[in-house]
Design a protein around this motif. Sequence first.
Motif, PDB file in Angstrom:
ATOM      1  N   ILE A 150      -7.426   3.563  -2.323  1.00 34.55           N
ATOM      2  CA  ILE A 150      -6.169   2.990  -1.853  1.00 34.55           C
ATOM      3  C   ILE A 150      -5.319   2.686  -3.084  1.00 34.55           C
ATOM      4  O   ILE A 150      -5.778   2.021  -4.019  1.00 34.55           O
ATOM      5  N   THR A 151      -4.077   3.196  -3.084  1.00 29.07           N
ATOM      6  CA  THR A 151      -3.158   2.943  -4.200  1.00 29.07           C
ATOM      7  C   THR A 151      -2.239   1.795  -3.837  1.00 29.07           C
ATOM      8  O   THR A 151      -1.613   1.802  -2.773  1.00 29.07           O
ATOM      9  N   LEU A 152      -2.186   0.807  -4.720  1.00 27.54           N
ATOM     10  CA  LEU A 152      -1.376  -0.383  -4.510  1.00 27.54           C
ATOM     11  C   LEU A 152      -0.200  -0.394  -5.472  1.00 27.54           C
ATOM     12  O   LEU A 152      -0.325   0.035  -6.624  1.00 27.54           O
ATOM     13  N   GLU A 153       0.922  -0.913  -4.992  1.00 24.80           N
ATOM     14  CA  GLU A 153       2.076  -1.143  -5.862  1.00 24.80           C
ATOM     15  C   GLU A 153       2.277  -2.643  -5.964  1.00 24.80           C
ATOM     16  O   GLU A 153       2.374  -3.343  -4.957  1.00 24.80           O
ATOM     17  N   PHE A 154       2.339  -3.134  -7.196  1.00 25.61           N
ATOM     18  CA  PHE A 154       2.496  -4.551  -7.437  1.00 25.61           C
ATOM     19  C   PHE A 154       3.974  -4.911  -7.491  1.00 25.61           C
ATOM     20  O   PHE A 154       4.842  -4.044  -7.554  1.00 25.61           O
ATOM     21  N   GLU A 155       4.261  -6.201  -7.489  1.00 25.01           N
ATOM     22  CA  GLU A 155       5.651  -6.670  -7.469  1.00 25.01           C
ATOM     23  C   GLU A 155       6.445  -6.210  -8.692  1.00 25.01           C
ATOM     24  O   GLU A 155       7.657  -6.047  -8.611  1.00 25.01           O
ATOM     25  N   ASN A 156       5.775  -5.961  -9.806  1.00 25.06           N
ATOM     26  CA  ASN A 156       6.478  -5.511 -11.012  1.00 25.06           C
ATOM     27  C   ASN A 156       6.701  -3.995 -11.032  1.00 25.06           C
ATOM     28  O   ASN A 156       7.187  -3.449 -12.005  1.00 25.06           O
ATOM     29  N   GLY A 157       6.300  -3.296  -9.961  1.00 25.25           N
ATOM     30  CA  GLY A 157       6.491  -1.854  -9.857  1.00 25.25           C
ATOM     31  C   GLY A 157       5.310  -1.025 -10.322  1.00 25.25           C
ATOM     32  O   GLY A 157       5.271   0.189 -10.125  1.00 25.25           O
ATOM     33  N   GLU A 158       4.322  -1.665 -10.940  1.00 24.04           N
ATOM     34  CA  GLU A 158       3.133  -0.960 -11.409  1.00 24.04           C
ATOM     35  C   GLU A 158       2.311  -0.490 -10.209  1.00 24.04           C
ATOM     36  O   GLU A 158       2.191  -1.194  -9.199  1.00 24.04           O
ATOM     37  N   ARG A 159       1.741   0.704 -10.325  1.00 23.76           N
ATOM     38  CA  ARG A 159       0.858   1.242  -9.287  1.00 23.76           C
ATOM     39  C   ARG A 159      -0.510   1.502  -9.871  1.00 23.76           C
ATOM     40  O   ARG A 159      -0.639   1.930 -11.018  1.00 23.76           O
TER      41      ARG A 159
ATOM     42  N   ILE B 211       0.863  -1.172   0.000  1.00 22.75           N
ATOM     43  CA  ILE B 211       0.000   0.000   0.000  1.00 22.75           C
ATOM     44  C   ILE B 211       0.904   1.228   0.000  1.00 22.75           C
ATOM     45  O   ILE B 211       1.698   1.415   0.921  1.00 22.75           O
ATOM     46  N   VAL B 212       0.791   2.046  -1.056  1.00 24.58           N
ATOM     47  CA  VAL B 212       1.680   3.193  -1.177  1.00 24.58           C
ATOM     48  C   VAL B 212       1.001   4.520  -0.851  1.00 24.58           C
ATOM     49  O   VAL B 212       1.682   5.483  -0.497  1.00 24.58           O
ATOM     50  N   SER B 213      -0.324   4.588  -0.938  1.00 24.27           N
ATOM     51  CA  SER B 213      -1.006   5.814  -0.535  1.00 24.27           C
ATOM     52  C   SER B 213      -2.494   5.556  -0.346  1.00 24.27           C
ATOM     53  O   SER B 213      -3.035   4.555  -0.815  1.00 24.27           O
TER      54      SER B 213
END
Length: 146
Positions: free
Chosen positions: A93-102, A65-67
Amino acid sequence: MDTGFGSSPFGGGGFGPSGGFDFMFTLVPILIVIGFVVVIALFVANGARYVKNARSPRDSRYVKIVSKRMKVGHTHHSNDDDMHSSSHTYYYITLEFENGERKEFLDVKNLYGLVAEGDVGYAAIQGDWIVAFERQIPQGQNRPQF
């Protein structure tokens, strides 16, 4: 004696030599119809978005969770006797995935107060919604760090 007014305010030459009164009887109904079309289009678009999200399959992904943010919407209602307003708060809620995508998701399950920025774990995603989050407490380096 000519006062500059037409013989009838509902027809004929209208008020004044330019006929501005007739113009208003043409313009106002057109604006009202356009307003109704816009409102109906918004209802249809929101309904289609809801159906798309509700029919989407759930996907569980490891995320960070990035923001978090909220958006407050206001609605004003009035009738002959009373005027009142209401508001609704939307949580994202902004999520960041393992590949760096948000990507930002709408919180439909009241997770906003239960998660914090920096939390990592498994998020259940359904369309544009986040519907569940299971926080993982780091016990080693078995998962990639963001």
